[in-house]
Scaffold this motif. Structure first.
Motif, PDB file in Angstrom:
ATOM      1  N   ARG A 195       0.842  -1.208   0.000  1.00 50.12           N
ATOM      2  CA  ARG A 195       0.000   0.000   0.000  1.00 50.12           C
ATOM      3  C   ARG A 195       0.872   1.251   0.000  1.00 50.12           C
ATOM      4  O   ARG A 195       0.549   2.253  -0.653  1.00 50.12           O
ATOM      5  CB  ARG A 195      -0.919  -0.024   1.219  1.00 50.12           C
ATOM      6  N   LEU A 196       1.995   1.201   0.707  1.00 49.75           N
ATOM      7  CA  LEU A 196       2.909   2.340   0.729  1.00 49.75           C
ATOM      8  C   LEU A 196       3.443   2.632  -0.675  1.00 49.75           C
ATOM      9  O   LEU A 196       3.557   3.795  -1.077  1.00 49.75           O
ATOM     10  CB  LEU A 196       4.064   2.078   1.698  1.00 49.75           C
ATOM     11  N   ALA A 197       3.775   1.582  -1.417  1.00 48.23           N
ATOM     12  CA  ALA A 197       4.262   1.774  -2.788  1.00 48.23           C
ATOM     13  C   ALA A 197       3.216   2.475  -3.640  1.00 48.23           C
ATOM     14  O   ALA A 197       3.530   3.366  -4.439  1.00 48.23           O
ATOM     15  CB  ALA A 197       4.633   0.422  -3.405  1.00 48.23           C
ATOM     16  N   GLU A 198       1.947   2.095  -3.470  1.00 47.98           N
ATOM     17  CA  GLU A 198       0.863   2.739  -4.222  1.00 47.98           C
ATOM     18  C   GLU A 198       0.729   4.208  -3.822  1.00 47.98           C
ATOM     19  O   GLU A 198       0.557   5.081  -4.679  1.00 47.98           O
ATOM     20  CB  GLU A 198      -0.449   2.002  -3.972  1.00 47.98           C
ATOM     21  N   ASP A 199       0.802   4.470  -2.519  1.00 41.72           N
ATOM     22  CA  ASP A 199       0.627   5.844  -2.047  1.00 41.72           C
ATOM     23  C   ASP A 199       1.782   6.747  -2.487  1.00 41.72           C
ATOM     24  O   ASP A 199       1.572   7.919  -2.830  1.00 41.72           O
ATOM     25  CB  ASP A 199       0.520   5.855  -0.518  1.00 41.72           C
ATOM     26  N   VAL A 200       3.000   6.213  -2.486  1.00 43.22           N
ATOM     27  CA  VAL A 200       4.161   7.000  -2.931  1.00 43.22           C
ATOM     28  C   VAL A 200       4.023   7.336  -4.413  1.00 43.22           C
ATOM     29  O   VAL A 200       4.288   8.465  -4.846  1.00 43.22           O
ATOM     30  CB  VAL A 200       5.466   6.234  -2.655  1.00 43.22           C
ATOM     31  N   ALA A 201       3.606   6.348  -5.216  1.00 42.14           N
ATOM     32  CA  ALA A 201       3.412   6.600  -6.651  1.00 42.14           C
ATOM     33  C   ALA A 201       2.304   7.633  -6.871  1.00 42.14           C
ATOM     34  O   ALA A 201       2.418   8.495  -7.748  1.00 42.14           O
ATOM     35  CB  ALA A 201       3.081   5.287  -7.367  1.00 42.14           C
ATOM     36  N   GLU A 202       1.232   7.538  -6.068  1.00 43.11           N
ATOM     37  CA  GLU A 202       0.141   8.513  -6.208  1.00 43.11           C
ATOM     38  C   GLU A 202       0.612   9.917  -5.839  1.00 43.11           C
ATOM     39  O   GLU A 202       0.246  10.903  -6.480  1.00 43.11           O
ATOM     40  CB  GLU A 202      -1.034   8.109  -5.321  1.00 43.11           C
ATOM     41  N   ARG A 203       1.448  10.000  -4.817  1.00 41.07           N
ATOM     42  CA  ARG A 203       1.996  11.302  -4.414  1.00 41.07           C
ATOM     43  C   ARG A 203       2.839  11.890  -5.542  1.00 41.07           C
ATOM     44  O   ARG A 203       2.740  13.087  -5.847  1.00 41.07           O
ATOM     45  CB  ARG A 203       2.835  11.127  -3.145  1.00 41.07           C
ATOM     46  N   ALA A 204       3.673  11.061  -6.171  1.00 43.81           N
ATOM     47  CA  ALA A 204       4.499  11.530  -7.286  1.00 43.81           C
ATOM     48  C   ALA A 204       3.622  11.975  -8.456  1.00 43.81           C
ATOM     49  O   ALA A 204       3.921  12.971  -9.127  1.00 43.81           O
ATOM     50  CB  ALA A 204       5.456  10.426  -7.728  1.00 43.81           C
ATOM     51  N   ARG A 205       2.537  11.232  -8.684  1.00 43.80           N
ATOM     52  CA  ARG A 205       1.607  11.615  -9.763  1.00 43.80           C
ATOM     53  C   ARG A 205       0.977  12.971  -9.486  1.00 43.80           C
ATOM     54  O   ARG A 205       0.912  13.850 -10.371  1.00 43.80           O
ATOM     55  CB  ARG A 205       0.510  10.558  -9.893  1.00 43.80           C
ATOM     56  N   ASN A 206       0.482  13.167  -8.268  1.00 41.87           N
ATOM     57  CA  ASN A 206      -0.160  14.440  -7.920  1.00 41.87           C
ATOM     58  C   ASN A 206       0.816  15.606  -8.059  1.00 41.87           C
ATOM     59  O   ASN A 206       0.442  16.700  -8.493  1.00 41.87           O
ATOM     60  CB  ASN A 206      -0.709  14.376  -6.495  1.00 41.87           C
ATOM     61  N   LEU A 207       2.066  15.371  -7.691  1.00 42.03           N
ATOM     62  CA  LEU A 207       3.078  16.411  -7.807  1.00 42.03           C
ATOM     63  C   LEU A 207       3.352  16.739  -9.272  1.00 42.03           C
ATOM     64  O   LEU A 207       3.524  17.902  -9.644  1.00 42.03           O
ATOM     65  CB  LEU A 207       4.367  15.947  -7.115  1.00 42.03           C
ATOM     66  N   LEU A 208       3.384  15.696 -10.119  1.00 35.95           N
ATOM     67  CA  LEU A 208       3.596  15.914 -11.553  1.00 35.95           C
ATOM     68  C   LEU A 208       2.449  16.718 -12.157  1.00 35.95           C
ATOM     69  O   LEU A 208       2.670  17.681 -12.909  1.00 35.95           O
ATOM     70  CB  LEU A 208       3.727  14.565 -12.260  1.00 35.95           C
ATOM     71  N   LEU A 209       1.205  16.340 -11.825  1.00 34.92           N
ATOM     72  CA  LEU A 209       0.052  17.051 -12.377  1.00 34.92           C
ATOM     73  C   LEU A 209       0.013  18.500 -11.898  1.00 34.92           C
ATOM     74  O   LEU A 209      -0.428  19.392 -12.626  1.00 34.92           O
ATOM     75  CB  LEU A 209      -1.240  16.338 -12.000  1.00 34.92           C
ATOM     76  N   ALA A 210       0.476  18.730 -10.663  1.00 36.08           N
ATOM     77  CA  ALA A 210       0.509  20.099 -10.146  1.00 36.08           C
ATOM     78  C   ALA A 210       1.502  20.961 -10.903  1.00 36.08           C
ATOM     79  O   ALA A 210       1.365  22.190 -10.949  1.00 36.08           O
ATOM     80  CB  ALA A 210       0.861  20.078  -8.657  1.00 36.08           C
ATOM     81  N   ALA A 211       2.507  20.322 -11.508  1.00 33.01           N
ATOM     82  CA  ALA A 211       3.524  21.068 -12.258  1.00 33.01           C
ATOM     83  C   ALA A 211       3.085  21.378 -13.685  1.00 33.01           C
ATOM     84  O   ALA A 211       3.745  22.152 -14.382  1.00 33.01           O
ATOM     85  CB  ALA A 211       4.832  20.272 -12.288  1.00 33.01           C
ATOM     86  N   LEU A 212       1.997  20.770 -14.127  1.00 31.47           N
ATOM     87  CA  LEU A 212       1.514  20.971 -15.492  1.00 31.47           C
ATOM     88  C   LEU A 212       0.438  22.048 -15.502  1.00 31.47           C
ATOM     89  O   LEU A 212      -0.550  21.947 -14.778  1.00 31.47           O
ATOM     90  CB  LEU A 212       0.958  19.662 -16.055  1.00 31.47           C
ATOM     91  N   PRO A 213       0.594  23.081 -16.311  1.00 35.38           N
ATOM     92  CA  PRO A 213      -0.402  24.166 -16.332  1.00 35.38           C
ATOM     93  C   PRO A 213      -1.744  23.688 -16.880  1.00 35.38           C
ATOM     94  O   PRO A 213      -1.805  22.919 -17.836  1.00 35.38           O
ATOM     95  CB  PRO A 213       0.240  25.204 -17.261  1.00 35.38           C
ATOM     96  N   GLY A 214      -2.812  24.139 -16.247  1.00 35.56           N
ATOM     97  CA  GLY A 214      -4.148  23.846 -16.749  1.00 35.56           C
ATOM     98  C   GLY A 214      -4.711  22.501 -16.355  1.00 35.56           C
ATOM     99  O   GLY A 214      -5.844  22.184 -16.724  1.00 35.56           O
ATOM    100  N   VAL A 215      -3.957  21.687 -15.609  1.00 36.05           N
ATOM    101  CA  VAL A 215      -4.446  20.369 -15.198  1.00 36.05           C
ATOM    102  C   VAL A 215      -5.116  20.486 -13.834  1.00 36.05           C
ATOM    103  O   VAL A 215      -4.519  20.957 -12.874  1.00 36.05           O
ATOM    104  CB  VAL A 215      -3.297  19.339 -15.137  1.00 36.05           C
ATOM    105  N   LYS A 216      -6.384  20.043 -13.763  1.00 37.46           N
ATOM    106  CA  LYS A 216      -7.132  20.122 -12.508  1.00 37.46           C
ATOM    107  C   LYS A 216      -7.137  18.776 -11.807  1.00 37.46           C
ATOM    108  O   LYS A 216      -7.240  17.738 -12.445  1.00 37.46           O
ATOM    109  CB  LYS A 216      -8.569  20.578 -12.778  1.00 37.46           C
ATOM    110  N   GLN A 217      -7.034  18.820 -10.479  1.00 37.78           N
ATOM    111  CA  GLN A 217      -7.060  17.598  -9.667  1.00 37.78           C
ATOM    112  C   GLN A 217      -8.186  17.674  -8.644  1.00 37.78           C
ATOM    113  O   GLN A 217      -8.478  18.744  -8.109  1.00 37.78           O
ATOM    114  CB  GLN A 217      -5.731  17.402  -8.936  1.00 37.78           C
ATOM    115  N   ASP A 218      -8.782  16.522  -8.385  1.00 39.92           N
ATOM    116  CA  ASP A 218      -9.849  16.455  -7.394  1.00 39.92           C
ATOM    117  C   ASP A 218      -9.230  16.236  -6.014  1.00 39.92           C
ATOM    118  O   ASP A 218      -9.175  15.122  -5.496  1.00 39.92           O
ATOM    119  CB  ASP A 218     -10.813  15.314  -7.732  1.00 39.92           C
TER     120      ASP A 218
END
Length: 531
Positions: A285-308
Motif C-alpha cells: 500500500r505504501l508503494a501505491e501511495d508514494v506513486a500517487e503522491r508523485a503523480r499528484n506532484l507531476l500534475l501540479a507542475a503541469l499548467p491547466g491540469v485540474k485535480q480532485d
C-alpha cells in the motif's frame, strides 16, 4: 432520561436532493422528472456502498408522498415527510432482500401491492440489495414490476447490478451512483465538524476522506471515530493524531519520501520507509501511495491540469512543484508506478520498495532533447580531439587448406545464383572433400539446416557444376565438422569487431562526458555500415 447518541452518519443523512454529495447527475434527472411529472414506476439505483442509493430512495419517496407534492422540494414537516425520514411510514416499506429473498416473500409483496395506500399518495417499496433475491423470486416479481397498479412505485437498490436478470433490468429506470470525489467529501466533513463545534486540521479531514475511498457513509463513520477518541482539552485534532486513531499512515511520511527522492537524498528516502514501517504501514500500500503522491506532484507542475483534491493540498502541491522540472517528475512517477508491480510480487516487499526508491534517487537529471544535444555538443567541442574510428583488422593470410578456400568459392557461387537461404545453410556445414567424385558435406546431428540443403540439392548441384566445370554430386553426412565452419568464422569476426568498437566508445572523452551527463551506460556500439 439521557437522549441516545445519534451517530453522524444518521444525524447528517441527507433529507433533500440538494444535500446529496457527489451525485449531481442523478439528482438532476430525478428533479427534472418530478418537475415534469414523468416519474417512472420502477427505479434501480446502482453503485458502490455508502454513496447514497438508499438515501436517494428515501428522498424520492418523500418527494412523491409529500402533502405539497409530488415535488422536488419536500417540505420535511408534513406527516409523510417526517415518518418516511424516521422509517415508520405505513405506506413506504423498506425491504432487505438479503433476508427476504424467497419466492414467498415476493408473493406476499405482490398481494399487498393490490391494496390502495392507507394515507399517502403512493405505496412505495424500497428494496435494498435487490440482487440477493432468488431466481424464483425475480420471476415472481416480473409481471408486477412491469405493470404495477398506478398507486405503486418500486425503488430498487444494489451494489451488484450484474447479478440482476436482464428481464428485471429492462423493466426499470436505472441510475448509476458514483464514488464521491475526495474534494467533495472533505468539504462536507468540514461543514459537519464546524456544526459539531470540533476543531480538526485540513490534513486530518483529507486523511479521513482517503480512508473512506469515495464512500460518504464510511467517511462519516471514521469522522465519528475521531470525535469519540479525541480529548477536547487537547484542542484541534491534528494530522498525527488522526493517523494514530485511524491506524493510517501519516501523510507527512509520503511527502518526506517523495521530497527525498527528488532531492537525491537516499538516506532520507530510506528513513521515510523505516518511519512508515514503524507506523505499521503495509509496504504494498505504501508503494501505491508514494506513486500517487508523485503523480499528484507531476500534475501540479503541469499548467491547466485540474485535480480532485482538497484546496490545502492543491496549494501545497503547487508550491512543491515549482522547484522541480516536470520532465524529471514524469520520469520519477513512471519509475515508481512501474515499481508497484515489483513490490506486489516480491517475497520481501520492503526491500523491493527500497530498491525502487534508490533507483529513482540516482535517476539522471532530465532535460529536453534539444537541451541534452546542445550540452553533449558543448562537451564534445571542449574535449581533447580524438577520433572514434574502427581499428584496422590485421590482414588474414590465405587459407592454408585449399579445401576451405574452394568451399567458400562454392558458397559465393550459390549466393550469386540468388539462393541466399541455401547459401546461409551451406555456411553451417563443413566440407570433407571436393573432387570429381562429388562434394561431401558434414552437418552436426539434428541440424535443421541439413534438411534445407537436401530440399534444394538439385539446384545446388547445378550451381556447383557451373563453378567447378564438372558434375559433383552433393553428399550429406552427419558428423561433427572438422574445424570452424564459415558461419562460425564470421561470428568470431563480428564479435571481435564489436568488442573493439565498444572499447573505443568507452574510452572516447566526449562519449564519457555524455554518459556522465545522461547518467547512463554504454551497452553497444554499432557500425552503421553493417546495419
Amino acid at each position: 432520561m439521557t437522549t441516545p447518541y445519534l451517530v453522524l452518519a444518521r444525524k447528517y443523512r441527507p433529507q433533500r436532493f440538494l444535500d446529496l454529495t457527489g451525485q449531481e447527475h442523478v439528482v438532476r434527472t430525478l428533479v427534472n422528472a418530478l418537475k415534469s411529472g414523468r416519474v417512472a414506476h420502477a427505479f434501480l439505483f446502482t453503485g458502490p456502498r455508502g454513496c447514497g442509493k438508499t438515501t436517494s430512495a428515501r428522498i424520492l419517496a418523500r418527494a412523491l408522498n409529500c402533502e405539497k407534492g409530488p415535488t422536488p422540494e419536500p417540505c420535511g414537516v408534513c406527516g409523510p415527510c417526517v415518518e418516511i425520514a424516521q422509517g415508520n411510514d405505513i405506506d413506504v416499506q423498506e425491504i432487505d432482500a438479503a433476508s427476504n429473498n424467497g419466492v414467498d416473500d415476493v408473493r406476499a409483496l405482490r398481494e399487498a401491492a393490490k391494496y390502495m395506500p392507507a394515507r399517502d399518495r403512493y405505496k412505495i417499496y424500497i428494496v435494498d440489495e435487490v440482487h440477493m433475491l432468488s431466481g424464483a423470486a425475480f420471476n415472481a416479481l416480473l409481471k408486477t414490476l412491469e405493470e404495477p397498479p398506478g398507486h405503486i412505485k418500486f425503488l430498487l437498490a444494489t451494489t451488484d447490478p450484474q447479478k440482476l436478470p436482464a428481464t428485471i433490468l429492462s423493466r426499470v429506470q436505472r441510475h448509476n451512483f458514483q464514488l464521491v470525489p475526495l474534494g467533495k467529501i472533505v468539504a462536507r466533513l468540514r461543514e459537519i465538524a464546524q456544526a459539531e463545534g470540533v476543531q480538526i486540521s485540513d490534513g486530518a479531514l483529507a486523511l479521513v476522506g482517503r480512508q473512506a475511498a469515495g464512500a460518504m457513509r464510511d467517511a462519516l463513520s471514521l469522522l465519528d471515530q475521531l470525535f469519540a477518541a479525541h480529548d477536547p482539552a487537547r484542542g484541534e485534532i491534528g494530522d498525527a493524531e488522526a493517523a494514530e486513531i485511524l491506524g493510517a499512515l501519516d501523510e507527512s511520511v509520503l511527502r518526506e519520501i517523495v521530497a527525498a527522492v527528488l532531492a537525491r537524498d537516499a538516506s532520507a528516502a530510506l528513513a521515510g520507509v523505516q518511519r512508515a514501517y514503524e507506523q505499521g504501514a503495509e509496504m504494498r500500500r505504501l508503494a501505491e501511495d508514494v506513486a500517487e503522491r508523485a503523480r499528484n506532484l507531476l500534475l501540479a507542475a503541469l499548467p491547466g491540469v485540474k485535480q480532485d483534491l482538497p484546496d490545502h493540498e492543491l496549494r501545497s502541491l503547487a508550491q512543491e512543484a515549482e522547484g522541480n522540472d516536470p520532465a524529471q517528475l514524469s520520469r520519477v512517477f513512471d519509475l515508481l508506478q512501474a515499481a508497484q508491480d515489483e513490490v506486489q510480487k516480491a517475497a520481501n516487499p520492503r526491500h523491493a520498495l527500497e530498491v525502487a526508491l534508490l533507483r529513482a534517487v540516482y535517476l539522471a537529471p532530465a532535460g529536453s532533447l534539444p537541451e541534452l544535444v546542445a550540452r553533449v555538443e558543448q562537451l564534445s567541442s571542449s574535449a581533447p580531439v580524438a577520433k572514434l574510428e574502427r581499428k584496422a583488422e590485421p590482414a588474414r593470410s590465405p587459407e592454408s587448406a585449399p579445401l576451405q578456400s574452394r568451399w567458400k568459392q562454392l558458397i559465393e557461387a550459390v549466393k550469386a545464383a540468388r539462393k541466399p537461404a541455401a547459401a546461409s545453410a551451406l555456411e553451417h556445414g563443413s566440407p570433407l572433400k571436393i573432387d570429381p567424385s562429388g562434394v561431401q558435406l558434414a552437418f552436426r546431428r539434428g541440424d535443421a539446416r541439413a534438411a534445407i540443403v537436401a530440399e534444394v540439392k538439385a539446384d545446388i548441384e547445378a550451381v556447383f557444376e557451373r563453378a567447378l566445370g564438372y558434375r559433383a554430386p552433393l553428399q550429406l553426412v552427419e558428423q561433427e565438422p572438422e574445424g570452424a565452419t564459415v558461419a562460425e568464422e564470421k561470428q568470431k569476426q563480428r564479435n571481435a569487431a564489436q568488442s573493439g568498437r565498444l572499447t573505443l566508445g568507452r574510452e572516447h572523452p566526449a562519449v564519457r562526458s555524455a554518459v556522465e551527463l545522461l547518467g547512463g551506460e554504454i551497452e553497444d556500439v554499432r557500425d552503421l555500415g553493417e546495419e
